[in-house]
Design an enzyme around this catalytic site. Structure first.
Site, short mmCIF file in Angstrom:
data_model
loop_
_atom_site.label_atom_id
_atom_site.label_comp_id
_atom_site.label_asym_id
_atom_site.label_seq_id
_atom_site.Cartn_x
_atom_site.Cartn_y
_atom_site.Cartn_z
N GLU A 27 -10.50 -9.23 -7.74
CA GLU A 27 -9.41 -8.26 -7.54
C GLU A 27 -8.30 -8.42 -8.58
O GLU A 27 -7.74 -7.44 -9.07
CB GLU A 27 -8.84 -8.41 -6.13
CG GLU A 27 -9.85 -7.96 -5.07
CD GLU A 27 -9.38 -8.19 -3.65
OE1 GLU A 27 -8.28 -8.74 -3.45
OE2 GLU A 27 -10.13 -7.81 -2.73
N ARG B 255 2.54 -7.01 8.80
CA ARG B 255 1.86 -5.84 9.37
C ARG B 255 2.43 -5.49 10.75
O ARG B 255 2.52 -4.31 11.11
CB ARG B 255 0.36 -6.09 9.42
CG ARG B 255 -0.28 -5.88 8.03
CD ARG B 255 -1.68 -6.40 7.98
NE ARG B 255 -2.44 -5.91 6.84
CZ ARG B 255 -3.63 -6.39 6.51
NH1 ARG B 255 -4.19 -7.36 7.22
NH2 ARG B 255 -4.28 -5.91 5.47
N HIS C 117 -2.23 -5.38 1.39
CA HIS C 117 -3.58 -5.93 1.16
C HIS C 117 -3.45 -7.36 0.67
O HIS C 117 -2.50 -7.69 -0.06
CB HIS C 117 -4.31 -5.11 0.10
CG HIS C 117 -5.55 -5.81 -0.41
ND1 HIS C 117 -6.75 -5.73 0.25
CD2 HIS C 117 -5.74 -6.66 -1.46
CE1 HIS C 117 -7.65 -6.49 -0.40
NE2 HIS C 117 -7.06 -7.05 -1.43
N TYR D 41 -12.48 -1.08 -3.44
CA TYR D 41 -13.01 -1.33 -2.10
C TYR D 41 -14.53 -1.18 -2.04
O TYR D 41 -15.08 -0.91 -0.97
CB TYR D 41 -12.35 -0.39 -1.09
CG TYR D 41 -11.02 -0.89 -0.55
CD1 TYR D 41 -10.93 -2.14 0.09
CD2 TYR D 41 -9.88 -0.12 -0.62
CE1 TYR D 41 -9.72 -2.59 0.61
CE2 TYR D 41 -8.66 -0.57 -0.09
CZ TYR D 41 -8.60 -1.81 0.53
OH TYR D 41 -7.41 -2.26 1.05
N LYS E 96 0.82 -1.21 0.00
CA LYS E 96 0.00 0.00 0.00
C LYS E 96 0.86 1.27 0.00
O LYS E 96 2.07 1.22 0.27
CB LYS E 96 -0.93 -0.02 1.22
CG LYS E 96 -2.00 -1.13 1.16
CD LYS E 96 -2.93 -1.05 2.37
CE LYS E 96 -4.04 -2.08 2.29
NZ LYS E 96 -4.97 -1.97 3.45
N ARG F 196 -2.40 -14.14 3.66
CA ARG F 196 -3.05 -13.46 4.79
C ARG F 196 -2.35 -13.80 6.11
O ARG F 196 -2.25 -12.96 7.00
CB ARG F 196 -4.54 -13.79 4.82
CG ARG F 196 -5.29 -13.08 3.69
CD ARG F 196 -6.78 -13.22 3.79
NE ARG F 196 -7.37 -12.54 4.92
CZ ARG F 196 -7.75 -11.26 4.93
NH1 ARG F 196 -7.59 -10.50 3.85
NH2 ARG F 196 -8.30 -10.74 6.00
N THR G 199 -5.40 -7.29 10.52
CA THR G 199 -5.64 -5.96 9.94
C THR G 199 -5.02 -4.86 10.81
O THR G 199 -4.38 -3.94 10.30
CB THR G 199 -7.16 -5.72 9.81
OG1 THR G 199 -7.75 -6.82 9.11
CG2 THR G 199 -7.45 -4.43 9.08
N PHE H 253 -15.20 4.03 7.66
CA PHE H 253 -13.85 4.46 7.27
C PHE H 253 -13.64 4.44 5.76
O PHE H 253 -12.51 4.63 5.29
CB PHE H 253 -12.79 3.58 7.96
CG PHE H 253 -12.97 2.09 7.74
CD1 PHE H 253 -12.49 1.47 6.60
CD2 PHE H 253 -13.60 1.30 8.69
CE1 PHE H 253 -12.64 0.11 6.39
CE2 PHE H 253 -13.76 -0.08 8.50
CZ PHE H 253 -13.27 -0.67 7.34
N ASN I 171 -1.85 0.10 6.86
CA ASN I 171 -1.35 -1.19 7.36
C ASN I 171 -0.53 -1.96 6.33
O ASN I 171 -0.50 -3.18 6.33
CB ASN I 171 -2.51 -2.02 7.91
CG ASN I 171 -3.57 -2.33 6.88
OD1 ASN I 171 -3.47 -1.89 5.74
ND2 ASN I 171 -4.56 -3.10 7.26
P1 GDP Z 1 -8.11 -6.71 5.54
O1 GDP Z 1 -8.81 -7.79 4.76
O2 GDP Z 1 -7.25 -7.24 6.65
O3 GDP Z 1 -7.35 -5.73 4.65
O4 GDP Z 1 -9.22 -5.84 6.31
P2 GDP Z 1 -10.69 -5.33 5.88
O5 GDP Z 1 -11.14 -5.98 4.59
O6 GDP Z 1 -11.59 -5.47 7.06
O7 GDP Z 1 -10.49 -3.76 5.65
C1 GDP Z 1 -9.91 -3.27 4.46
C2 GDP Z 1 -8.93 -2.18 4.81
O8 GDP Z 1 -9.63 -1.09 5.44
C3 GDP Z 1 -7.86 -2.57 5.84
O9 GDP Z 1 -6.76 -3.26 5.30
C4 GDP Z 1 -7.47 -1.22 6.40
O10 GDP Z 1 -6.59 -0.51 5.51
C5 GDP Z 1 -8.82 -0.49 6.43
N1 GDP Z 1 -9.51 -0.65 7.72
C6 GDP Z 1 -10.04 -1.78 8.25
N2 GDP Z 1 -10.64 -1.54 9.44
C7 GDP Z 1 -10.48 -0.22 9.67
C8 GDP Z 1 -10.88 0.66 10.73
O11 GDP Z 1 -11.51 0.24 11.72
N3 GDP Z 1 -10.54 1.98 10.61
C9 GDP Z 1 -9.85 2.45 9.51
N4 GDP Z 1 -9.58 3.76 9.47
N5 GDP Z 1 -9.48 1.67 8.49
C10 GDP Z 1 -9.76 0.35 8.57
#
Ligand code: GDP
Length: 137
Positions: A126, A102, A115, A49, A9, A85, A91, A57, A112
């Site tokens: 994707e 991470r 992805h 996304y 990222k 993963r 995350t 968010f 973070n």
């Molecule tokens: P991932 O599959 O581990 O990437 O997590 P998710 O699919 O739940 O979320 C997608 C992306 O959104 C994450 O990788 C973070 O960059 C962001 N994100 C997830 N949860 C949060 C949150 O609670 N707050 C904020 N600001 N960003 C978040």
């Protein structure tokens, strides 16, 4: 063999961490099947996304993803989706296991570092979002 979409990222690219993360990826046994450096537009980040459109968010996340270049790639390995993963970690870096990418490189739950697709259907969407079939080598 399985393929997954991985992104280093904008936070990690801007922080000059891409090389070290790529080293971790290759050392773990993944083969890079496609790779491109791209600076997403806001609309492109929103399309990627789209599944998170209703999350609070979403605006901040898509602004971040469009904030600078990201390294987008397709990784290939047996069980690649789960394997990537696991290597990334949780995350939220505060909750990520020691030794994960991470834990080592992420700044926050949003910034973070990486992805990874979370299931075969999302991996197919994707990979197709970024790469045409002939770009996968
Ligand atoms: P991932 O599959 O581990 O990437 O997590 P998710 O699919 O739940 O979320 C997608 C992306 O959104 C994450 O990788 C973070 O960059 C962001 N994100 C997830 N949860 C949060 C949150 O609670 N707050 C904020 N600001 N960003 C978040």
């Amino acid at each position: 063999m399985e393929r997954t979409l991985a992104i280093i990222k904008p936070d990690a690219v801007a922080g000059r961490k891409a090389g070290r993360i790529l080293d971790r990826i290759e050392s773990a046994g993944f083969r890079v099947a496609a790779m491109t450096l791209m600076h997403l537009s806001r609309a492109e980040a929103e399309g990627f996304y789209a599944v998170h459109r209703a999350r609070p968010f979403f605006g901040s996340l898509t602004e971040f993803m469009a904030s600078g270049p990201a390294l987008v790639m397709v990784l290939e390995a047996p069980d690649a989706i789960k394997k990537w993963r696991t290597l990334m970690g949780a995350t939220d870096p505060a909750k990520a296991d020691a030794g994960t990418i991470r834990k080592e490189f992420a700044e926050s739950i949003e910034r973070n570092a990486t992805h990874g697709s979370d299931a075969p259907d999302t991996a197919a969407f994707e990979i197709g979002y970024f790469f045409a079939g002939m770009e996968l080598v």
